[in-house]
Scaffold this active site. Sequence first.
Site, PDB file in Angstrom:
ATOM      1  N   ASP A  48     -50.834   9.167  15.974  1.00 35.96           N
ATOM      2  CA  ASP A  48     -49.372   9.226  15.876  1.00 35.96           C
ATOM      3  C   ASP A  48     -48.780   8.040  15.153  1.00 35.96           C
ATOM      4  O   ASP A  48     -49.358   6.958  15.139  1.00 35.96           O
ATOM      5  CB  ASP A  48     -48.813   9.172  17.298  1.00 35.96           C
ATOM      6  CG  ASP A  48     -48.203  10.470  17.699  1.00 35.96           C
ATOM      7  OD1 ASP A  48     -48.454  11.471  17.032  1.00 35.96           O
ATOM      8  OD2 ASP A  48     -47.458  10.452  18.700  1.00 35.96           O
ATOM      9  N   LYS A  74     -45.006   9.485  10.430  1.00 36.75           N
ATOM     10  CA  LYS A  74     -44.117   9.212   9.290  1.00 36.75           C
ATOM     11  C   LYS A  74     -44.487   7.941   8.547  1.00 36.75           C
ATOM     12  O   LYS A  74     -43.856   7.588   7.576  1.00 36.75           O
ATOM     13  CB  LYS A  74     -42.675   9.061   9.788  1.00 36.75           C
ATOM     14  CG  LYS A  74     -42.085  10.336  10.287  1.00 36.75           C
ATOM     15  CD  LYS A  74     -40.691  10.074  10.855  1.00 36.75           C
ATOM     16  CE  LYS A  74     -40.296  11.198  11.777  1.00 36.75           C
ATOM     17  NZ  LYS A  74     -39.459  10.780  12.868  1.00 36.75           N
ATOM     18  N   MET A 190     -35.432   7.383  22.652  1.00 36.77           N
ATOM     19  CA  MET A 190     -34.858   8.024  21.466  1.00 36.77           C
ATOM     20  C   MET A 190     -33.325   8.104  21.561  1.00 36.77           C
ATOM     21  O   MET A 190     -32.731   9.116  21.215  1.00 36.77           O
ATOM     22  CB  MET A 190     -35.441   9.435  21.284  1.00 36.77           C
ATOM     23  CG  MET A 190     -36.926   9.419  20.985  1.00 36.77           C
ATOM     24  SD  MET A 190     -37.707  11.046  21.060  1.00 36.77           S
ATOM     25  CE  MET A 190     -38.092  11.167  22.812  1.00 36.77           C
TER      26      MET A 190
HETATM   27  N1  SAH Z   1     -45.014   8.906  24.603  1.00 38.65           N
HETATM   28  C1  SAH Z   1     -44.190   7.753  24.335  1.00 38.65           C
HETATM   29  C2  SAH Z   1     -42.780   8.144  23.918  1.00 38.65           C
HETATM   30  C3  SAH Z   1     -42.712   8.883  22.615  1.00 38.65           C
HETATM   31  S1  SAH Z   1     -41.079   9.283  22.143  1.00 38.65           S
HETATM   32  C4  SAH Z   1     -44.183   6.824  25.538  1.00 38.65           C
HETATM   33  O1  SAH Z   1     -44.647   7.210  26.603  1.00 38.65           O
HETATM   34  O2  SAH Z   1     -43.711   5.686  25.418  1.00 38.65           O
HETATM   35  C5  SAH Z   1     -40.684   7.953  21.034  1.00 38.65           C
HETATM   36  C6  SAH Z   1     -39.718   6.996  21.670  1.00 38.65           C
HETATM   37  O3  SAH Z   1     -40.388   6.175  22.610  1.00 38.65           O
HETATM   38  C7  SAH Z   1     -39.058   6.047  20.720  1.00 38.65           C
HETATM   39  O4  SAH Z   1     -37.976   6.628  20.034  1.00 38.65           O
HETATM   40  C8  SAH Z   1     -38.592   4.968  21.668  1.00 38.65           C
HETATM   41  O5  SAH Z   1     -37.452   5.383  22.391  1.00 38.65           O
HETATM   42  C9  SAH Z   1     -39.750   4.930  22.666  1.00 38.65           C
HETATM   43  N2  SAH Z   1     -40.748   3.897  22.329  1.00 38.65           N
HETATM   44  C10 SAH Z   1     -42.039   4.070  22.039  1.00 38.65           C
HETATM   45  N3  SAH Z   1     -42.659   2.886  21.835  1.00 38.65           N
HETATM   46  C11 SAH Z   1     -41.718   1.939  22.034  1.00 38.65           C
HETATM   47  C12 SAH Z   1     -41.730   0.506  22.001  1.00 38.65           C
HETATM   48  N4  SAH Z   1     -42.840  -0.193  21.738  1.00 38.65           N
HETATM   49  N5  SAH Z   1     -40.566  -0.139  22.273  1.00 38.65           N
HETATM   50  C13 SAH Z   1     -39.446   0.533  22.562  1.00 38.65           C
HETATM   51  N6  SAH Z   1     -39.382   1.877  22.600  1.00 38.65           N
HETATM   52  C14 SAH Z   1     -40.497   2.572  22.344  1.00 38.65           C
END
Ligand code: SAH
Length: 275
Positions: A48, A74, A190
Amino acid sequence: LKPTPRRHTNASSATPWCALVGAGPGDPELLTLKAIRLIRRGTVLLVDDLVGDAVLDRALAGRQRLPRIVRVGKRGGCRSTPQAFIERLMVSEALAGERVVRLKGGDPFVFGRGGEEAETLRAHGIEVEIANGITAAMAASASLGVPLTHRAHAQGVMLVTGHAKPGGQSPHWPTLAAAAAQGLTLVVYMGVAEWPQLQHGLLLGLPAATPAAVVQHASLPQQRQAVTTLGELGATIDREGLGSPAIIIVGDVLQGALALALALDARAPAALKSA
Ligand code: SAH
């Protein structure tokens, strides 16, 4: 999609297999031992967007034969790979005998589409193994040094997406505000791009002075964060230029952090003068 020829067969992998693995929020130290073991077992890695090279380097260090790595995000300016394509690829590679590892940011079952992928894989008779990852909400909370639950402030926590799927319904923010007012910490994934609706909706059920925080790139060297109030949330996001990927936290668990941020702010001019 044509299945690629079977290249890694052995007697113990007769059943097609795919692992959905959480890579955590970015810091390689937050990978689990299980995630590392499964990543090293893979012959094809579908990786991803949010999974950085540092994580892959750490997980694959010393491995003799590198797996085929397919970036399905992306990064590199490409358009995001459509979910249906990713699922077809996982299925065809697993049925062709590859040990497929789907590596996702955070946890595969928290806004990771892991549920949809597991269903598709199982429908094709593919064995699915899941490895948890540290989800972004937890990384944001740890990096701010504030808990998501607290016996005095919050009896629970809501993990919500601020971004509906195309044509889907956005969250009903006033309802979430009412739940937050009852003592639930609100964590929004998000959500930074949607801050006007979020802030407006939440202010219908929560005071403007409610503490709020934004953490971008939690756990990574480029992490940035701001602690503010719900009333100032959007102005702070704009002023600080905070953007995706970021987590928004709203609730009284942030009271201490907000008091500290305000105290530092108040001291800043004096500190500048004395410098
Ligand atoms: N499966 C992931 C979430 C995926 S959705 C999880 O459990 O964390 C993608 C969103 O996750 C991003 O838009 C943001 O809101 C959040 N996100 C993922 N990694 C992040 C990070 N290192 N710091 C802050 N937000 C993060």
